[in-house]
Design an enzyme around this catalytic site. Structure first.
Site, PDB file in Angstrom:
ATOM      1  N   LYS A 120       0.803  -1.307   0.212  1.00 50.70           N
ATOM      2  CA  LYS A 120       0.128   0.011  -0.054  1.00 50.70           C
ATOM      3  C   LYS A 120       0.863   1.161  -0.271  1.00 50.70           C
ATOM      4  CE  LYS A 120      -2.876  -3.078   0.056  1.00 50.70           C
ATOM      5  NZ  LYS A 120      -3.498  -3.726  -1.109  1.00 50.70           N
ATOM      6  N   GLU A 204      -2.313   8.255   7.408  1.00 53.67           N
ATOM      7  CA  GLU A 204      -3.287   9.005   6.737  1.00 53.67           C
ATOM      8  C   GLU A 204      -4.343   9.936   7.402  1.00 53.67           C
ATOM      9  OE1 GLU A 204      -5.770   6.259   4.187  1.00 53.67           O
ATOM     10  OE2 GLU A 204      -4.030   5.978   2.771  1.00 53.67           O
ATOM     11  N   HIS A 239     -15.697  -5.148   7.333  1.00 54.69           N
ATOM     12  CA  HIS A 239     -15.105  -5.338   6.119  1.00 54.69           C
ATOM     13  C   HIS A 239     -15.254  -6.370   5.284  1.00 54.69           C
ATOM     14  CE1 HIS A 239     -12.519  -1.983   7.814  1.00 54.69           C
ATOM     15  NE2 HIS A 239     -12.157  -2.626   8.929  1.00 54.69           N
ATOM     16  N   ARG A 296      -7.764  -8.825  -9.261  1.00 55.95           N
ATOM     17  CA  ARG A 296      -8.516  -9.803  -9.488  1.00 55.95           C
ATOM     18  C   ARG A 296      -9.812  -9.670 -10.122  1.00 55.95           C
ATOM     19  NH1 ARG A 296      -9.298  -8.579  -4.119  1.00 55.95           N
ATOM     20  NH2 ARG A 296     -11.329  -8.244  -3.448  1.00 55.95           N
TER      21      ARG A 296
END
Ligand code: MV4
Length: 504
Positions: A120, A204, A239, A296
């Site tokens: 990331k 962040e 999630h 994907r």
């Protein structure tokens, strides 16, 4: 029919996605090879394939995750391509690398693009250089506590500490005030080290109550990169997405165009090929920020297929075979509205405990605008070894209200007897005024669904379900007189859902 694009494709997956991919292969006249673990001997994906080979015992590491066994099966059975589906090996760059060594085509992106998006921090750096909007925060991995303090000061509290090797919400920590920063960074590092074997973390600004909006992209080896518009995936629980739809109620044509262009920039900057998804966070002021790229075919790809008319699996296979993206794809527009509900083997009435057992009776809803992608049938056994997704129910209609109404009907008509599912919970979500108003945020379930009253009489339901099962299995017709006295077992939502919940 002559030789297809490939001689034979090995599908390195199970359940509904393996079946979906096999159906795509069949459209192109390409034979398929299923691989399966010993518990999946009679699974639907095994029966759907042209050929099937057992590759090991139930633990994923010894079967669906065993790269060497899968490559060996491909070689033995003359497969010249492998499709990984989602989950399992889909985002493991070692599979495309092993394929390359073995002279097999991997139906997916190059391993280096996969690796870039798996990190990331690296992907943030790359996308900043490509001019893609990012959530304010660190430009590289945090090396010292001073750097974290500095970045938090610039971004403003609350901030979020994320793991470079994370993604999908794993290993994130919200920090509300400066006093908590150091302890949170240290804890996040420890967690990341334990979970991923890599303690790289970064910071962040924390975006409150965002939406999750993602764009489907396709890129071929002839210089074409296209996006196929958005999917709104904000309705999720811990999630795990549960409902996805397209178009998003949040986007104007102007913002949609900007996000689509950004998604194409991400795809091109990553040197990406095949089908992928660019995820954005979308805030209250209609700002969007690149979050990550999923390398994907995704669970929720059918809503895009229904609204654009593009067969994403067919395009994946074409691209992998070296063909151009089909001409019609370049003319795709968004027409109508599609919604997907994931049907999980989880007890929606009891804290989503996993459920397993034999499916005693099974009947899918049908009708115009109803699509069911499923990996189970009337005599399937649902185990605890793998992902609890049983099926996906997708509805398509001219507008959102009709697609929602069709979904509620279809959920009521979906008969799954023998195990607990998330079906009834879905009906409640879709009927909620906030869902109807299109106010779908990532905190939706927590906010509106966590304290709902559950009117649930387990004993009564069990009795009704057992008699329903007996009735459905019985070949004898019920006499008219008796029928009038007996309420149809399918008239109310749910009496057919019995089964055990398993505490972990
Ligand atoms: C965030 C965020 C708020 N602010 N980043 C969760 C999954 C992972 N891919 C990133 N996630 C988030 N990142 C900042 N700076 C909120 C989330 C988030 C979320 C994102 C997408 C879908 C569902 C979510 C649920 C909770 C939090």
């Amino acid at each position: 029919m002559g030789k297809g694009l490939f001689n034979k494709i090995l599908i390195a997956n199970r359940g509904e996605i393996a079946v979906r991919i096999m159906n795509g292969c069949r459209l192109l006249g390409i034979p398929t090879l299923a691989v399966y673990s010993t518990v999946d001997k009679n699974a639907v994906h095994v029966r759907t394939a042209d050929e099937a080979v057992e590759i090991g015992p139930p633990p994923p590491n010894e079967s669906y995750l065993a790269i060497d066994k899968i490559i060996e099966a491909a070689g033995k059975h003359n497969c010249d391509a492998i499709h990984p589906g989602y989950g399992f090996l889909a985002e493991n760059p070692r599979l495309p690398e092993a394929c390359e060594k073995a002279g097999i085509i991997f139906i997916g992106p190059p391993s280096d693009a996969m690796r870039l998006m798996g990190n990331k921090v690296e992907s943030r750096i790359k996308m900043a250089d490509a001019g893609v909007p990012l959530i304010p925060g660190m430009k590289s991995a945090g090396a010292s506590i001073e750097q974290f303090r500095d970045a938090a000061g610039k971004a403003g509290y609350p901030v979020l500490i994320k793991a470079a090797a994370g993604g999908g919400g794993k290993g994130m920590r919200i920090v509300k005030k400066a006093e908590d920063l150091q302890a949170s960074v240290e804890a996040a590092k420890r967690e990341a080290k334990n979970a991923f074997g890599d303690d790289t973390v970064y910071l962040e600004k924390y975006i409150e109550d965002p939406r999750h909006i993602e764009f489907q992209v396709l890129a071929d080896n002839h210089g074409h990169t296209v996006h196929l518009f958005e999917r709104e995936c904000s309705i999720q629980r811990r999630h795990q997405k549960i409902i996805e739809e397209t178009p998003s109620t949040a986007l104007t044509d102007e913002v949609r165009k900007k996000m689509g262009e950004a998604a194409v920039r991400v795809t091109e900057a990553a040197g990406y090929r095949n089908a992928g998804t660019v995820e954005f966070l979308f805030d209250k002021n209609s700002n969007f920020y690149f979050l990550e790229m999923n390398t994907r075919l995704q669970v929720e790809h059918p809503v895009t297929e229904l609204v654009t008319g593009v067969d994403l699996v067919v395009e994946q296979i074409r691209i992998a075979a070296g063909l151009e993206i089909s001409a019609y794809v370049h003319k795709a527009t968004q027409r109508g509205h599609a919604i997907e509900c994931r049907i999980y083997a989880e007890d929606g009435e009891n804290n989503f405990l996993p459920s397993s057992g034999d499916i005693l009776y099974y009947e899918e809803p049908t009708g115009p605008g109803i699509r069911v992608d499923s990996g189970v049938t009337g005599n399937s056994v649902v185990g605890v070894e793998y992902d609890p997704i049983l099926a996906k129910l997708i509805t398509y209609a001219p507008d959102r209200d009709l697609a929602t109404a069709k979904m509620i009907n279809a959920l009521k008509d979906y008969k799954i007897l023998g195990i607990k599912t998330s079906r009834k919970f879905m009906i409640e979500v879709l009927g909620h005024p906030e869902f109807k108003a299109g106010r779908t945020y990532t905190n939706f379930i927590e906010r509106y669904m966590s304290d709902r009253k559950i009117d649930f009489d387990a004993a009564a339901e069990m009795a009704a379900a057992v008699s329903s099962a007996a009735m459905m299995k019985s070949s004898k017709s019920v006499s008219a007189g008796k029928k009038a006295l007996m309420p149809s077992p399918w008239q109310t939502i749910g009496p057919w859902e019995i089964g055990r919940s398993i505490s972990k």
